[in-house]
Design an enzyme around this catalytic site. Structure first.
Site, PDB file in Angstrom:
ATOM      1  N   ARG A 522      89.509  86.337  43.877  1.00  0.00           N
ATOM      2  CA  ARG A 522      88.496  85.930  42.906  1.00  0.00           C
ATOM      3  C   ARG A 522      87.626  87.086  42.417  1.00  0.00           C
ATOM      4  O   ARG A 522      87.018  86.994  41.362  1.00  0.00           O
ATOM      5  CB  ARG A 522      87.608  84.816  43.487  1.00  0.00           C
ATOM      6  CG  ARG A 522      86.835  85.255  44.692  1.00  0.00           C
ATOM      7  CD  ARG A 522      86.409  84.111  45.579  1.00  0.00           C
ATOM      8  NE  ARG A 522      85.594  84.579  46.689  1.00  0.00           N
ATOM      9  CZ  ARG A 522      86.088  85.191  47.758  1.00  0.00           C
ATOM     10  NH1 ARG A 522      87.396  85.403  47.866  1.00  0.00           N
ATOM     11  NH2 ARG A 522      85.290  85.598  48.730  1.00  0.00           N
ATOM     12  N   ASP A 583      75.059  85.877  48.172  1.00  0.00           N
ATOM     13  CA  ASP A 583      75.724  84.754  48.832  1.00  0.00           C
ATOM     14  C   ASP A 583      74.937  84.222  50.025  1.00  0.00           C
ATOM     15  O   ASP A 583      75.490  83.522  50.862  1.00  0.00           O
ATOM     16  CB  ASP A 583      77.130  85.170  49.292  1.00  0.00           C
ATOM     17  CG  ASP A 583      77.099  86.323  50.295  1.00  0.00           C
ATOM     18  OD1 ASP A 583      76.001  86.791  50.627  1.00  0.00           O
ATOM     19  OD2 ASP A 583      78.182  86.744  50.745  1.00  0.00           O
ATOM     20  N   ASN A 584      73.641  84.572  50.123  1.00  0.00           N
ATOM     21  CA  ASN A 584      72.855  84.019  51.226  1.00  0.00           C
ATOM     22  C   ASN A 584      71.405  83.826  50.801  1.00  0.00           C
ATOM     23  O   ASN A 584      70.895  84.545  49.935  1.00  0.00           O
ATOM     24  CB  ASN A 584      72.953  84.905  52.466  1.00  0.00           C
ATOM     25  CG  ASN A 584      72.260  86.240  52.288  1.00  0.00           C
ATOM     26  OD1 ASN A 584      71.073  86.364  52.584  1.00  0.00           O
ATOM     27  ND2 ASN A 584      72.977  87.245  51.802  1.00  0.00           N
ATOM     28  N   CYS A 639      72.956  69.799  73.839  1.00  0.00           N
ATOM     29  CA  CYS A 639      73.691  69.052  74.857  1.00  0.00           C
ATOM     30  C   CYS A 639      74.948  68.414  74.278  1.00  0.00           C
ATOM     31  O   CYS A 639      75.959  68.262  74.971  1.00  0.00           O
ATOM     32  CB  CYS A 639      72.794  68.001  75.496  1.00  0.00           C
ATOM     33  SG  CYS A 639      72.328  66.652  74.392  1.00  0.00           S
TER      34      CYS A 639
END
Length: 1063
Positions: A522, A583-584, A639
């Site tokens: 891309r 991208d963040n 947990c």
């Protein structure tokens, strides 16, 4: 050392290296899970995938996350024709080559003109006079050698269309379009027909995929699931989910049930229709009054239904276009007008053999008259009232121009429609789409003389916007942050638009990343020979090849606080606009903060698979990027991940955590200890907590009982890890909490969503068990620097070595504490004896170090998801699937595991191209200046559905106080080297009582601290230097302080940042 049964002598196997078996589900089952894809035949005219080349998962991993394997196979079997190699045709061809269709045939009978260079990035001045299609073949082929690229230069006839699954026309007369569409519909199987045009700031698409077209997956989303809490014996039956699992079902959805206990009749695999859907319940069209009584358990899963669409022919659709998709609610009446305008343009070209002349009133009037005549001839779709003649004149004047941003948008849309046509994946456009961006024009009246061509490569753009705006584009100083998929598209667009293409203008691009193979599907400015090179440098060189006048400076710095000496005040003050290609979120937030501070426009965009969005951040007109945030993703309780997983995501989260703990964090801790044992011991003693104790225990285990010296030791370690993870721990858990255990309230402990686990028994005949041992032992050997023998990858030799490992018998212990509190954020158990245990561990570690070879260090392994030969994903998939098997959770293949554990963001070229095109339409407005906020557009698009939504940006929040008003964009400035008291007086004169002054993270003054009164008479710059212990850089003439204030009623007032120019 690790306990091992000694072999009498392991011989090398003649089997050599064997192919790695697939872990978990069968191939078909695993494929069906990728991207929610249904395995089966494609849409009309698609290939069946037989004989198709294997998918290069390293190259196409991000695209596979969107499409899935079966869609990719259909694409690999598809032949596509693109007729008309203007800028739009080039964009479509680029997107399809990157997607990986079998072949792309480029058709164009015309030759390259200077005019073409503003739209087609494959062309250069050297191509002028050559055939357009032929000139594009070589450069298009570079994008993907697996795609067969060819050119067709003769006049197109129906005989040429029969070998294609989809045909696209970007510049064709309506008469020819009728002829070709009729042929495509009558062909068996039907050929998917797409007609699309970009005319200045206007664009259109028409799709006809035949009389019956099958859509296998309408939206591409993963099937929704739910965990059942109870089911009633009613007609209709009511189904309830567990409290913390909100349902995403809608009325009309089909679902199937599994694992239901008691009411087992629902486990028959029969799809059932949902009615009366609610967030935590729904009804099904089923009478369960005579079914067994629900006991417990159960999973409900959505069934993705196929859809058959009946397309109308182009002839019928022209007369009865049906409902037009609406993207901008303020333009609800625009699509019908554009429908007639495009017909009028076709009639004009047919009668005069040319486009309307730029700025020619006479030609524009003919377009107005032709449009009116088409409207009058229509009955059901007639526009009442006066037609918008201004719009029609603008349409006529710029109709010859194929503007790059418009080509990028429609190249993304049409490229995605071709993918749908070839694969049956996603819902096609049904059937017309019209779009315009007249708001991108300058706010002043354009002078026809300013629209005249200058014999330059920008003449097409000048014919729409004028030479004055073209000069502003050329002289612009632009900062592009990021050189990945978005960055490559932006550079191509900006080069074609002529942005920063003068000596005065300059574009700075920065990216600290290097090119990887997975980028090539891309990030189209990169080639396979660029792998390992700096992204920004390669992208800048490629963009300069598109336009040799492009004035671009490529840097490899991350934009962050640590590089503010590179991107300093003078740099920022000289900018006209900032374009994010990130991208963040953290990087976006930092850039937003900097743009706020320097009051620079920020053009923001992002993609996620078929979705994309854009946001315009304009000083003083709009809110900033950080003003609104998406809610954080829901995280599974600790947990749940460690002891009570109930889906594969939990298993993969645990698997990656174990991988990093065993092979990265622990070896790093070992090396830290060995590098300076005395200092490390002092640090652990000072901490004296459970975390320090656990670190030391892991180091001791690694260097003592789990230390490996030979590859056989690594096999032993891996086999014992299998036993520990998938047998011993499960036995301990079910001993502590038996199947009939109850909570303190008397409710069953093992109720939904908890799943009761069963221990695994290792079997050498189970390929997934052996594959786990292989991956684990090889990676353990890497950590210890042990040579890996050739036989390590031989299944038969490995099984023989595994059989020699002694596995001690495990007996569960009483009193073992297992964390069940969902609010706990770690699984460490504190102990009053931590300090004593730490002292004992340090003593043992001192003895361990004496047994190590001189200079011994481990080799930590950093997780790398995109290398299928490194065994990283083999181990993580093995860990996750074995854990899933113990809990009865459906397993996944390695590719799906890579998507989840590797946190891969699905990405495709089409949505990226569309996002950047939309942003560049906004760039015209920013650089022209003078546009009101209502001219700017934020957008959200989903090419899968398809959908495009346009909205006006929100204005910034205004704060008012005593006749003053300000927003987040304002900054107050004070000139002079003032004292703290003078600052407080300056604010007091504005009716503000300051009680706190900060510089960065340091508190300079606060009324709560009596000793701070001594600072009132001191210069703020001196206090900042003393308290913050930093010097203001020489290039900076001021420092910025944050002041907390109250009004005279004691109410907090948020005031702007205050800049004190002390130099």
């Amino acid at each position: 050392m690790l306990p091992t049964k000694r072999a009498e002598g392991a011989e090398d196997s003649s089997d050599g290296v064997v192919k790695k078996g697939r872990i978990g589900e069968s191939v078909v089952g695993a494929e069906a899970m990728v991207a929610g894809e249904e395995v089966g035949g494609g849409g009309s005219g698609s290939g069946n995938g037989s004989g198709v080349a294997e998918i290069d998962e390293d190259l196409h991993s991000r695209q596979l996350a969107v499409y899935g394997r079966e869609t990719m196979r259909r694409l690999f079997a598809s032949n596509v024709l693109i007729s008309g190699l203007n800028g739009l045709g080039a964009e479509i061809a680029k997107n399809l080559a990157l997607a990986g269709v079998k072949s792309v045939t480029l058709h164009d009978a015309g030759n390259v003109e200077l005019w073409d260079l503003s739209g087609n990035f494959f062309l250069s001045e050297d191509d002028i006079g050559n055939n357009r299609a032929v000139a594009c073949v070589a450069k298009l082929q570079e994008l993907n050698n697996a795609v067969d690229i060819s050119a067709l230069t003769e006049e197109l006839a129906t005989k040429h269309l029969s070998k294609f699954q989809a045909v696209v026309f970007t510049d064709i007369s309506m008469d020819k379009a009728f002829e070709f569409d009729d042929y495509c519909r009558s062909h068996q199987p039907p050929i998917c027909f797409i007609k699309t045009e970009v005319r200045g700031l206007f664009g259109s698409v028409f799709c006809d995929f035949g009389p019956e077209f099958t859509v296998h997956d309408i939206d591409g989303e993963d099937p929704h699931t739910g965990i059942i809490a109870s089911i009633t014996n009613d007609n209709p039956a009511m189904v309830y989910s567990v409290d913390d699992e909100r349902l995403d079902f809608q009325d009309g959805d089909l679902v199937v049930f599994s694992e239901v206990q008691g009411m087992t009749e629902l486990n028959d695999g029969k799809p059932r229709r949902i009615i009366r859907s609610r967030p935590y319940s729904f009804c099904i069209e089923e009478d369960t009054s005579k079914f067994g009584i629900y006991a417990k358990g159960g999973i409900v899963t959505q069934v993705k239904e196929q859809s058959i669409l009946q397309f109308k022919s182009l002839r019928d659709s022209i007369r009865e276009p049906g409902n037009f998709p609406l993207s901008d609610c303020l333009k609800f009446d625009r699509p019908p007008l554009l429908h007639f305008a495009f017909l009028a343009l076709d009639k004009f070209r047919k009668e005069f053999g040319r486009f309307p002349a730029v700025g020619c009133g006479q030609d524009a009037q003919r377009i107005v008259e032709f449009t009116a005549s088409f409207n009058e001839a229509t009955i059901d779709y007639k526009i009442e009232g006066k037609l918008d003649e201004k719009l029609l004149r603008l349409f006529a004047s710029g109709s010859r121009a194929v503007l790059n941003p418009m080509a990028a948008i429609f190249g993304g849309i049409v490229g995605q429609e071709v993918v749908k046509a070839c694969s049956g994946k996603f819902h096609p456009l049904y059937q017309f789409l019209y779009f315009d961006s007249l708001e991108s024009l300058p706010t002043h009246q354009l002078d026809p003389k300013d629209l005249k061509p200058l014999n330059s490569r920008y003449d097409a753009q000048i014919s729409v916007f004028g030479s004055k705006l073209q000069k502003k584009l050329r002289d612009a100083n632009v900062f592009v942050v990021g050189s990945g998929a978005l960055g490559c598209e932006f550079l191509k667009n900006l080069a074609l638009m002529g942005v920063s293409c003068s000596r005065k203008g300059k574009l700075t691009i920065t990216d600290d990343d290097v090119i990887e193979k997975s980028n090539l599907s891309r990030q189209f400015l990169f080639r396979d020979w660029n792998i390992g090179q700096a992204k920004s440098t390669v992208a800048a060189t490629a963009a300069s090849a598109i336009n040799s006048c492009f004035h671009i400076d490529a840097l490899q710095n991350r934009a962050c606080p640590e590089t503010e000496h590179v991107f300093h005040d003078a740099f920022w003050e000289g900018l006209d606009v900032v374009i994010n290609a990130l991208d963040n979120v953290n990087a976006r937030m930092y850039m937003d903060m900097r743009c706020l501070y320097f009051q620079k426009p920020l053009l923001e965009s992002g993609t996620l698979g078929t979705k994309c969005n854009t946001q315009m951040v304009i000083p003083h007109l709009t809110e900033n990027y950080g003003a609104s945030r998406d809610p954080p993703e829901k995280q599974a309780p600790m947990c749940t991940v460690h002891s009570f997983p109930h889906n594969i995501d939990h298993c993969l989260t645990w698997a990656r955590s174990e991988f990093e703990g065993l092979l990265d964090k622990t070896p790093n801790e070992v090396n830290s200890f060995l590098s300076n044992p005395t200092q490390y011991a002092a640090t652990m003693k000072k901490a004296g907590d459970a975390q320090a104790r656990e670190l030391l225990e892991r180091i001791r285990e690694c260097l003592e009982e789990e230390r490996c010296e030979r590859f056989d030791d690594c096999i032993t370690w891996a086999r014992l890890k299998f036993e520990d993870y998938f047998s011993n721990r499960v036995k301990q858990l079910t001993f502590t909490f038996p199947e009939d255990a109850a909570t303190s309230t008397g409710a069953p402990f093992w109720s939904a969503p908890k799943r009761f686990p069963r221990p695994l028994e290792f079997s050498a005949t189970d390929v997934s068990h052996v594959q786990f041992i292989m991956a684990a032992s090889i990676l353990r050997a890497v950590c210890f620097g042990i040579d890996i023998p050739d036989w390590a990858k031989s299944t038969s030799n490995l099984i023989d070595a595994i059989s020699k490992v002694y596995v001690p018998e495990f007996k569960p212990k009483s009193g073992v504490k297992i964390q069940t509190d969902e609010k706990a954020n770690n699984i460490s158990s504190a102990s009053v004896d931590d300090a004593v245990v730490i002292e004992d561990l340090l003593t043992k570690l001192e003895a361990c170090t004496k047994k190590l070879p001189p200079g011994f260090r481990m080799k930590p392994i950093h997780f790398e998801k995109d290398d299928d030969t490194n065994f990283h994903m083999d181990l993580i998939a093995g860990l996750a699937n074995m854990r899933a098997r113990t809990y009865g959770i459906q397993e996944v293949d390695k590719l799906k595991a890579k998507f989840i554990a590797g946190r891969i963001i699905p990405a495709i070229a089409t949505s990226t191209a569309m996002a950047t095109g939309l942003v560049c339409l906004e760039l015209y407005k920013v650089l022209a200046g003078g546009h009101p906020v209502e001219d700017y557009h934020n957008t959200f698009a989903n090419l899968a559905i398809p959908m495009l939504t346009i909205s006006e940006p929100l204005p910034p929040t205004v704060i008012k106080h005593q006749g003053m008003r300000w927003t987040v964009w304002d900054r107050w400035s004070i000139k002079g080297d003032i004292t703290v008291a003078e600052l407080l007086k300056w604010l007091s004169d504005k009716g503000l009582s300051a009680y706190s002054v900060s510089y960065g993270t340091s508190l300079l003054y606060n009324t709560m601290f009596p000793r701070h009164k001594d600072r009132l008479g001191r210069k703020i710059a001196d206090v900042a230097k003393e308290v913050a212990k930093v010097d203001v850089p020489e290039y900076r003439k001021h420092l910025d302080v944050v002041v907390a204030c109250e009004d005279n009623k004691g109410n907090d007032i948020d005031i702007p940042l205050i800049s004190i120019y002390f130099r």
